[in-house]
Design an enzyme around this catalytic site. Structure first.
Site, PDB file in Angstrom:
ATOM      1  N   ASP A   6       0.862  -1.189   0.000  1.00  7.52           N
ATOM      2  CA  ASP A   6       0.000   0.000   0.000  1.00  7.52           C
ATOM      3  C   ASP A   6       0.900   1.242   0.000  1.00  7.52           C
ATOM      4  OD1 ASP A   6      -2.185   1.756   0.456  1.00  7.52           O
ATOM      5  OD2 ASP A   6      -1.831   1.632   2.622  1.00  7.52           O
ATOM      6  N   ASP A   8      -0.251   5.016   0.839  1.00  6.63           N
ATOM      7  CA  ASP A   8      -0.512   6.004   1.898  1.00  6.63           C
ATOM      8  C   ASP A   8      -0.494   5.349   3.277  1.00  6.63           C
ATOM      9  OD1 ASP A   8      -0.966   8.454   0.341  1.00  6.63           O
ATOM     10  OD2 ASP A   8      -2.649   7.330  -0.499  1.00  6.63           O
TER      11      ASP A   8
HETATM   12 MG   LIG Z   1      -2.944   3.085   3.386  1.00  6.71          MG
END
Ligand SMILES: [Mg+2]
Length: 186
Positions: A6, A8
């Protein structure tokens, strides 16, 4: 291993930068997010928060620093022969800002999948990802339910007990240790 990552809250320290910016905009003084859905912490509607992000997308995706140890961690995983596939809830419209940020911080990025807030599970299965690095508990649960182990990077908004398929990691050092441990057994 083929590792899903991922962006962010895992590679980009987005929330720290965004909370500062949002405090200025909404006149609040939030120090730590309790909710992954930030509009709840800031007491504004989902629409208002969405509009703020839409109007300021270029800045908001430019200002975050990388998470401590993320760049070095990814470089190390690649050196060890792992594959890194980024899977982000950002939309394809945000690709240009995302690539710019990756280049600015010299973070290796061969493949980035933009789900546009669709479930990450389909991408995890389609790309046959063997382990996933995530900070959002909702995604972590959905991914671990299809049998893919998740390393959850600890954050103020993802506290609580975890099912056995999700392992909490305090930092990138712990992530590397956990991946190393799993690789030596396979
Ligand atoms: Mg995230």
């Amino acid at each position: 291993m083929r590792i899903g990552v991922d962006i962010d809250g895992v590679v980009s320290d987005s929330y720290k930068a965004w909370v500062k910016k949002l405090n200025r905009h909404f006149g609040t003084n939030i120090l730590e997010l309790k909710n992954y859905d930030m509009h709840l912490d800031f007491g504004v509607s989902w629409e208002d928060m969405g509009k703020y992000f839409e109007d300021n997308v270029a800045t908001l995706f430019d200002i975050p620093d990388p998470m401590v140890g993320a760049k070095e961690g990814i470089e190390k995983l690649l050196r060890q022969g792992h594959e890194v596939v980024y899977v982000t809830a950002r939309s394809l419209d945000e690709e240009v800002y995302t690539l710019r940020w990756m280049k600015k911080h010299k973070i290796p990025h061969e493949k980035i999948l933009f789900t546009g807030f669709q479930s990450k599970v389909d991408y995890v299965l389609q790309w046959q990802l063997e382990i996933f690095l995530e900070d959002f508990l909702g995604n972590a649960q959905a991914i671990s339910e299809v049998g893919v182990p998740v390393l959850l990077l600890d954050a103020s908004y993802n506290q609580g007990d975890l099912p056995s398929g999700i392992i909490r990691c305090q930092d990138w050092q712990e992530i590397l240790k956990e991946i190393g441990r799993r690789s030596s057994y396979s």
